[in-house]
Design a protein around this motif. Structure first.
Motif: not given
Length: 536
Positions: A471-482
């Motif tokens: 909700n805060a970033t618009g990305e999932t954790f995996v998407e953000a880490l990748t």
């Protein structure tokens, strides 16, 4: 000076008394003489004397007959009988007609002057008494409107004996123009515009303005009796021959009052109408209806005419489901469900209107509900003290003229609470996401970096974190880490001659093939192709 008339059938006696008596010395003037009672009556009607000196035995009409006429038609004129008859019957008859004195002949000039002196004192006393009485009567006439209002006020309060009502109505010249009557109260709704122009105006001035204009408009209307009662309320008693014409008269006159108050005084008034009755003995019941309309108009939207009958069928059981509504509202506030808040508030206030509760009880329950909602939200980091200050409307509930106005403020209060809680929650979530991204930026090279390790670092559950992070970033954790690892990998390929497998390890991948696959998906090229392109 006082005027005197002397009556005697003997000319010589009339002449002697007229010429030899020093009338002016005792503040008298002889206004005329007469030879008998009939002639005296004509003279009396002409000169209007203060004193009549008369013989008893005279032709046509004797002195006793003259005294009787004066007693009946001019009781303010004093009569003194001068007679040569010392007869008890004559004296007794004279007493019947309240003669001032009974004097036996012969009488000298000195004796007559002495008698006139006594009479003058009596006339002086009578004049003073008449003056006092006239003053009292003047004051009475001046206060007649007050006495009339006092009578009508008592009548409307039901404090007047039924048998005395009609005589008092006639005494004050009050007549009803029809069989059907209804009481209507002119109630001041809003004087804010007037007070802006005249901020020092008192409540008494406002009430006087309403009464003054209302009375002026209905003064010549035979179908309306106006009064301002002991509580300074302006009231009209309408009367007509039929209920339909009564309704039309109320609306016509009421609208003229409303228009005049708005045009001339910049004030808003409403007309509170009681039940239709027949007979002044029932006016109290109609007036009581205006008071009920006054109390319950709070439940209605703003309108010009409020009838007692508007509230028939609203007699509920007086029960309010405040706990039920508090639970529903608190849940909607916590979950920021504004649509549900609006719907539930509307349903709740509709239930309030139909509950049969009076205005005081409703406002007390609403005030308690506001405080209960704040207490229930304390665990959601709601500052009860600050929110209570901002919900200042609960301290001024008695000033609201309509329940609909309270409903608007209540919904605004609930919406603000919901927004504040959602905002604080959003702020906390945003902070958690920022901390997570910072941790990922510093630890991206760790091949063991995972959702679990980040959550352990932040001391939050993985399910909760996954939701707030997305909700805060618009990305999932995996998407953000990748994304972070790919950006770091591109930087290394651009700034060094590291091999593909070396870059993979540097950015947290221990499997070069998997790294190469992810990189190509991200950039459209393998790491080797990306590096060659940069060196061209």
């Amino acid at each position: 000076m006082y005027k005197a008339v002397f009556v005697d059938d003997e000319y010589l006696t009339r002449d002697a008394i007229s010429r030899n008596t020093p009338w002016e010395e005792v503040d008298f003037v002889l206004a005329g003489t007469a030879e008998n009672g009939r002639a005296a009556i004509a003279l009396i009607e002409e000169v209007k004397p203060d004193l009549i000196l008369t013989d008893i035995c005279m032709p046509v009409l004797d002195g006793i007959g003259l005294a009787a006429y004066v007693h009946e038609h001019h009781p303010e004129i004093m009569v003194v009988i001068i007679s040569g008859y010392d007869d008890f019957d004559y004296a007794k008859q004279a007493m019947r007609y309240e003669v001032a004195d009974y004097i036996l002949k012969p009488i000298t000039s000195v004796e007559l002057v002495e008698e006139l002196g006594k009479i003058r004192k009596k006339l002086d006393a009578a004049a003073e008494k008449r003056g006092q009485l006239e003053k009292i009567q003047q004051e009475y006439r001046k206060n007649m409107p007050i006495l009339r209002n006092h009578f009508l006020s008592r009548l409307l309060e039901g404090n007047y004996p039924p048998g005395d009502i009609l005589p008092r109505l006639e005494y004050f010249g009050l007549q009803t123009a029809g069989r059907f009557q209804a009481a209507a109260m002119i109630e001041l709704e809003d004087a804010s515009a007037f007070l802006e122009l005249y901020p020092d105006s008192t409540q008494e001035l406002l009430e006087f303005s309403v009464a003054n204009i209302s009375e002026e408009l209905v003064r010549e209307n035979p179908h309306v009796i106006f009064l301002q009662n002991t509580e300074n309320r302006s009231i009209c008693i309408f009367s007509e021959d039929s209920e339909a014409s009564l309704q039309r008269e109320i609306e016509k006159t009421g609208n003229s009052i409303v228009d005049a108050m708005g045009h001339f005084m910049k004030m808003k008034v409403c007309i509170l109408v009681g039940q239709t009755v027949t007979g002044p003995e029932n006016w109290a019941a109609s007036y009581a209806g205006t008071l009920r309309a006054r109390e319950n108009r709070f439940l209605l939207e703003e309108r010009v005419f409020v009838y007692e009958k508007d509230f028939s069928g609203r007699e509920g059981n007086g029960f309010l489901r405040t706990s039920f509504w508090v639970d529903k509202l608190v849940l909607s506030i916590k979950l920021n469900r504004l649509a549900e808040l609006r719907e539930d508030t509307s349903l709740m206030f509709r239930e309030f209107r139909e509950s049969g509760c009076d205005r005081k009880k409703l406002l007390l329950h609403i005030q308690n509900m506001v405080l209960t909602i704040l207490i229930n939200l304390e665990d959601n980091e709601v500052d009860i003290g600050r929110e209570a200050e901002e919900a200042d409307f609960i301290n001024h509930l008695s000033e609201y003229r309509h329940l609909a106005d309270v409903e608007v403020c209540f919904l605004e209060f609930c919406n603000k609470l919901s927004s504040d809680i959602a905002g604080k929650r959003e702020s906390v979530n945003q902070k958690q996401a920022v901390l997570a991204l910072d941790y990922m930026e510093k630890n991206y090279s760790n091949v063991n970096l995972s959702l679990g390790s980040v959550c352990s670092h932040l001391c939050v559950s993985t399910s909760y974190f996954s939701t707030i992070f997305k909700n805060a970033t618009g990305e999932t954790f995996v998407e953000a880490l990748t994304r972070i690892r790919m950006e770091k990998a591109k930087g290394l390929l651009e700034a060094s001659n590291m091999k593909s497998y070396e870059v993979a390890l540097a950015v947290g991948y221990n499997d070069p093939h998997y790294f190469s696959s992810i990189f190509k998906k991200h950039t459209g090229m393998t790491p080797t192709e990306y590096a060659k392109q940069l060196r061209k």
